[in-house]
Design a protein around this motif. Structure first.
Motif, PDB file in Angstrom:
ATOM      1  N   ALA A  82      45.644  21.800  -2.050  1.00  0.00           N
ATOM      2  CA  ALA A  82      44.722  21.583  -3.172  1.00  0.00           C
ATOM      3  C   ALA A  82      45.142  20.398  -4.019  1.00  0.00           C
ATOM      4  CB  ALA A  82      44.654  22.842  -4.031  1.00  0.00           C
ATOM      5  N   ASP A  85      43.392  17.210  -2.959  1.00  0.00           N
ATOM      6  CA  ASP A  85      41.928  17.141  -3.030  1.00  0.00           C
ATOM      7  C   ASP A  85      41.515  16.578  -4.383  1.00  0.00           C
ATOM      8  OD1 ASP A  85      39.207  17.500  -3.115  1.00  0.00           O
ATOM      9  OD2 ASP A  85      39.248  19.613  -2.504  1.00  0.00           O
ATOM     10  N   ASN A  88      40.077  18.583  -7.329  1.00  0.00           N
ATOM     11  CA  ASN A  88      40.937  19.399  -8.176  1.00  0.00           C
ATOM     12  C   ASN A  88      41.640  18.598  -9.259  1.00  0.00           C
ATOM     13  OD1 ASN A  88      40.415  21.851  -6.837  1.00  0.00           O
ATOM     14  ND2 ASN A  88      41.861  21.294  -5.209  1.00  0.00           N
ATOM     15  N   VAL A 301      44.588  23.927  -9.129  1.00  0.00           N
ATOM     16  CA  VAL A 301      45.546  24.159  -8.048  1.00  0.00           C
ATOM     17  C   VAL A 301      45.975  25.628  -8.022  1.00  0.00           C
ATOM     18  CG1 VAL A 301      47.862  23.604  -7.203  1.00  0.00           C
ATOM     19  CG2 VAL A 301      46.343  21.778  -8.016  1.00  0.00           C
ATOM     20  N   ALA A 304      43.240  27.645  -6.518  1.00  0.00           N
ATOM     21  CA  ALA A 304      43.232  27.538  -5.055  1.00  0.00           C
ATOM     22  C   ALA A 304      44.280  28.461  -4.440  1.00  0.00           C
ATOM     23  CB  ALA A 304      43.480  26.093  -4.632  1.00  0.00           C
TER      24      ALA A 304
END
Length: 422
Positions: A82, A85, A88, A301, A304
């Motif tokens: 995460a 990405d 995020n 995060v 996730a």
């Protein structure tokens, strides 16, 4: 802030000046609401133990309510992914990532049978924010909240900060730490707004059986009360004890019920700070509005990681529960072997809650001890063992020992206490 400039340390902080009058000196610099909040006793004990360890002392701590296991690998790996990405790296919805809210609804349906839509969930910064949000949404000044005792230290403070009055209903060792409907009814007044119900319990490890939960829920329905039920220890039950969700047993309460939970205890994720509350649409909407101004979204995060936790299997949970089970039996055996201590076998969570009154009225290290507060201080000083005295939980004479620590440390710690008081 450095110790030398901390308020109350004997010197004024740089931003302070001496009061110009007796009247000014007697006026608090902070709001009455926050000045009235007691610090977390459990965190204070844990911090003291860690400070002594850092100073080179061989301290064994039974204070912290957190698993000693690392977070399972697949959860950590989800968080690492995460981080890469870019989505995020930005703000996300204040109420939680839609994928996580959907997963929470599915997890709740799977684990407790409570079938509520994803829109009923609000993701919070740990279970404590879920408690805070709930009290903010429900409690007005003067409202009374029935609080079975012994209770977790945060509950009464969260009630008081919004002007509510926690009404303690005590159930001791002779009742298995479970309050009765008769006790609740005796405590109910025209100002009673809600009941805070917890099973399995922190700090006692008590687990209410199905029929008692159903009866309490029906009583709340009959009197038009709200029920706030904390289910964060739902997966940590032992022997024949089983967790039952109150709104599942009493579906009529659904429109006046808020369910609290989180990943901290089940998945060894105390530091990730992911909790949630679930309830009626108007309550969740109000709490989401508050959170949008207080903290905005929870860390993406961490969300996730929580998604991976609640969507995965419970294999790691079963391993941790088996270890806790062995430890609970050992700590109960060791505590009951101490003359003056009575400890029931906990049925859930990871705490033993013995009655320590038989150790009071004695002298340890030359000083007489008359309370469990004083006993805890004496044990820390002379045996280098930290536990939380029962006064922190509305239960003077008792003590909370977390058994979320290695079996050898647990054995050594209780043996030190036995040697000190022998």
């Amino acid at each position: 802030m450095p110790e030398s400039t901390a308020p109350g340390s004997g010197e004024l902080a740089p931003s302070q000046s001496a009061p110009s009058s007796a009247s000014e000196a007697s006026t608090s610099r902070v709001s009455a609401a926050l000045a009235g909040i007691a610090p977390s006793a459990t965190l204070a004990v844990d911090a003291k133990a860690k400070a002594l360890r850092a100073a080179g002392e061989n301290v064994i701590g039974f204070g912290a309510g957190e698993p000693d296991f690392p977070t399972p690998d697949h959860i950590v790996e989800a968080a690492v992914a995460a981080c890469g990405d870019p989505a995020n790296h930005r703000y996300s919805p204040a109420g939680g990532l839609p994928a996580l809210k959907a997963a929470l609804a599915a997890k709740t349906r799977r684990d407790s049978g409570l079938d509520w839509d994803a829109s009923a969930f609000l993701v919070t910064n740990g279970g404590k924010q879920a408690v805070y949000n709930t009290m903010a949404a429900l409690v007005d000044p003067g409202d009374e909240v029935l609080l079975p005792a012994p209770y977790w230290t945060t509950y009464p403070e969260a009630i008081r900060v919004f002007g509510g009055a926690p009404v303690e209903v005590f159930a001791g060792i002779e009742q298995g730490f479970r309050v009765s409907i008769e006790q609740l009814e005796a405590a109910r007044t025209e100002r009673t707004k809600a009941l805070l119900f917890v099973s399995p319990s922190n700090p006692t490890g008590a687990v209410y059986p199905r029929d008692e939960i159903a009866a309490i829920g029906q009583w709340a329905v009959e009197h038009g009360l709200w029920v706030i039920t904390d289910e964060i220890y739902e997966h940590l039950t032992y022997g024949g004890a089983v967790h039952h969700s109150l709104p599942v047993l009493v579906p009529e309460i659904a429109d006046r019920c808020v369910v609290l939970n989180g990943v901290a205890k089940t998945y060894a994720m105390t530091g990730w700070r992911i909790g949630w509350m679930a309830g009626p649409a108007d309550v969740i909407a109000a709490a989401t509005n508050l959170q949008s101004h207080a903290t905005s979204n929870v860390c993406n995060v961490a969300q996730a990681a929580a998604l991976a936790a609640v969507s995965g299997d419970l294999e790691a949970v079963a391993m941790m529960r088996a270890a806790f089970d062995e430890r609970r039996q050992r700590i109960t055996e060791l505590l009951n072997a101490i003359d003056g201590v009575e400890c029931p076998v906990p049925e859930g969570a990871f705490y033993a809650f013995p009655n320590m009154e038989g150790l009071l009225g004695r002298r340890y290290g030359g000083a007489e001890v008359t309370t469990t507060l004083e006993l805890a201080a004496a044990v820390l000083e002379h045996a280098k063992v930290a536990f939380v005295p029962g006064e922190a939980f509305g239960a003077a004479g008792y003590a909370r020992f977390s058994f979320a620590l290695a079996l050898e440390d647990l054995t050594e710690g209780i043996s030190r206490i036995a040697d000190l008081v022998a």
